[in-house]
Design a protein around this motif. Sequence first.
Motif, short mmCIF file in Angstrom:
data_model
loop_
_atom_site.label_atom_id
_atom_site.label_comp_id
_atom_site.label_asym_id
_atom_site.label_seq_id
_atom_site.Cartn_x
_atom_site.Cartn_y
_atom_site.Cartn_z
N PHE A 111 0.83 -1.19 0.00
CA PHE A 111 0.00 0.00 0.00
C PHE A 111 0.88 1.25 0.00
N ARG A 112 0.25 2.37 -0.31
CA ARG A 112 0.96 3.66 -0.40
C ARG A 112 0.29 4.67 0.53
N ILE A 113 1.14 5.40 1.24
CA ILE A 113 0.69 6.51 2.06
C ILE A 113 1.31 7.78 1.51
N THR A 114 0.49 8.77 1.19
CA THR A 114 0.98 10.07 0.72
C THR A 114 0.61 11.12 1.75
N SER A 115 1.60 11.89 2.22
CA SER A 115 1.35 12.82 3.31
C SER A 115 2.33 13.98 3.25
N ASN A 116 2.13 14.96 4.12
CA ASN A 116 3.11 16.04 4.26
C ASN A 116 4.43 15.47 4.76
N ASP A 117 5.52 16.01 4.23
CA ASP A 117 6.85 15.52 4.61
C ASP A 117 7.24 16.15 5.95
N ARG A 118 7.00 15.43 7.00
CA ARG A 118 7.34 15.94 8.33
C ARG A 118 8.15 14.89 9.08
N PRO A 119 9.06 15.32 9.95
CA PRO A 119 9.90 14.37 10.69
C PRO A 119 9.07 13.39 11.50
N GLY A 161 -5.68 8.84 10.03
CA GLY A 161 -5.59 9.88 9.03
C GLY A 161 -4.53 9.65 7.98
N LEU A 162 -4.04 8.43 7.85
CA LEU A 162 -2.95 8.14 6.93
C LEU A 162 -3.45 7.74 5.53
N ALA A 163 -4.72 7.42 5.39
CA ALA A 163 -5.35 7.14 4.09
C ALA A 163 -4.55 6.19 3.21
N PRO A 164 -4.33 4.94 3.63
CA PRO A 164 -3.56 4.00 2.80
C PRO A 164 -4.30 3.66 1.51
N GLN A 165 -3.55 3.52 0.43
CA GLN A 165 -4.11 3.14 -0.87
C GLN A 165 -3.44 1.85 -1.33
N ARG A 166 -4.23 0.84 -1.62
CA ARG A 166 -3.67 -0.42 -2.09
C ARG A 166 -2.98 -0.21 -3.43
N ILE A 167 -1.77 -0.74 -3.59
CA ILE A 167 -1.03 -0.64 -4.85
C ILE A 167 -1.56 -1.66 -5.84
N VAL A 168 -1.85 -2.88 -5.35
CA VAL A 168 -2.46 -3.91 -6.18
C VAL A 168 -3.68 -4.41 -5.43
N SER A 169 -4.85 -3.92 -5.82
CA SER A 169 -6.08 -4.29 -5.12
C SER A 169 -6.58 -5.63 -5.64
N ARG A 170 -6.90 -6.54 -4.71
CA ARG A 170 -7.41 -7.85 -5.12
C ARG A 170 -8.84 -8.04 -4.60
N SER A 171 -8.97 -8.17 -3.27
CA SER A 171 -10.29 -8.54 -2.79
C SER A 171 -10.78 -7.70 -1.64
N LEU A 172 -9.96 -6.81 -1.09
CA LEU A 172 -10.46 -5.96 -0.02
C LEU A 172 -11.44 -4.94 -0.58
N PRO A 173 -12.45 -4.60 0.18
CA PRO A 173 -13.40 -3.60 -0.30
C PRO A 173 -12.76 -2.22 -0.37
N GLU A 174 -13.27 -1.39 -1.25
CA GLU A 174 -12.73 -0.04 -1.42
C GLU A 174 -12.75 0.74 -0.10
N THR A 175 -13.72 0.46 0.76
CA THR A 175 -13.82 1.20 2.01
C THR A 175 -12.64 0.95 2.93
N ALA A 176 -11.85 -0.12 2.65
CA ALA A 176 -10.71 -0.42 3.50
C ALA A 176 -9.57 0.56 3.25
N PHE A 177 -9.65 1.30 2.15
CA PHE A 177 -8.58 2.24 1.88
C PHE A 177 -9.08 3.46 1.12
#
Length: 423
Positions: A340-348, A407-423
């Motif tokens: 999965f991918r997390i996109t966020s502000n670049d903070r320490p 609040g990290l909003a993970p996005q599946r890189i290769v979605s197979r069977s999890l529902p969209e609501t999971a990410f």
Amino acid sequence: MAYNKILEDDVADYAITIEDVKRAAETIRGQVLRTPLVPSPRLSQLTGATVFVKHENMQPTGSFKERGATTKLESLTEAERKRGVIAMSAGNHAQAVAYHARRLGIPATIVMPVGTPMVKAENTRAYGARVILDGETLYESAARAREIAEAEGLVFVHPYDDPKVMAGQGTIALEMLADAPDLDQIVVPIGGGGLISGIAVAAKAIKPSIEIVGVEAALYPSFRNAILGENRPIGGATLAEGIAVKTVGQLPLPIVRDLVPDIIAVEEPLIERAVNAYATLQRTMAEGAGAAGLAAMLAQPEHFQGKRVGLVLCGGNIDARILASVMVRELERDDRITSFRITSNDRPGLLGRVASLLGILGANILEVSHGRLFLDVPAKGVSIDITIETRDRAHTLEVFEALAAEGLAPQRIVSRSLPETAF
């Protein structure tokens, strides 16, 4: 397929009889391993049947092919032995012929398709055979082998269209029914038909009520086309290359037509799942063709439910890299390995925060990629790609929900069977 009732007189029309199989059993006694028929509680639980596995992967060359090869080689005259033999094969027949030819002092030449797995080609050379890689398919390799046989006076040892070979393979049925006479079904992978025809003749002679179930790779439905008059396309890259045959054996064909009431075509994902199940549940190695019988049980569980089923694990010569890939792919299919991918502000501390949270949740981090230079990421942002291992699909869903709650909003890189609501 509909079962065709056989008259006793019709059996004489077959290339082999039960007596041929019994003679083959005497021929190979002491030369070929009598492999065990092992109960499998884990595979029984998986399939809903009572499963017994015939471990032909325990033969010295890793497959059942030694039975037919030995039967054929032992039938040669002294003059034929001196001239030598030639065979075409995708691997297992090649290794069996090479191994037993060397043991019997017979020169052997093997023609293999250029795409044959490296482990099979190298093993064949190691057994002392001259190996020639020629042709994209077994059909093309066979043509080349016959040219060489004619030019050099060699005896052609066909992998399935030969009565001696068919009878040798049929000895598997004698052993299975001696060890488990109450079997209801024997499930057999089909390539050219030598194995299933030998087993069918022997098994039906001993126990007429037993059902022989054939299994083909869906990409190579050669017998279904030949028997049912279908015109399914044939060809493609299959994990079950040992049964990837475009042309059925002419001697096995009438036997299969009459004695095999059903042929199940199995898709590649189920073949992979069966290879993985043998490795993880039965603790044994199965190549794609060897696992095809189990794949058929996974494809049509209702056909086997509550029955006593004998599986012929006909070969275990799988490349280690392919086996590793199959097992990882199964973990992905089961959502036990997830990216999965997390996109966020670049903070320490962001990466440390994510890692700590995954640790608390019990997920194992396998790989992390931390990027700032992607154009789809804001100039002050950061993209983190993470691959994790979890216990199961429910655990993976729990991890995604926890990350989203933070609040990290993970996005599946290769979605197979999890529902969209999971990410």
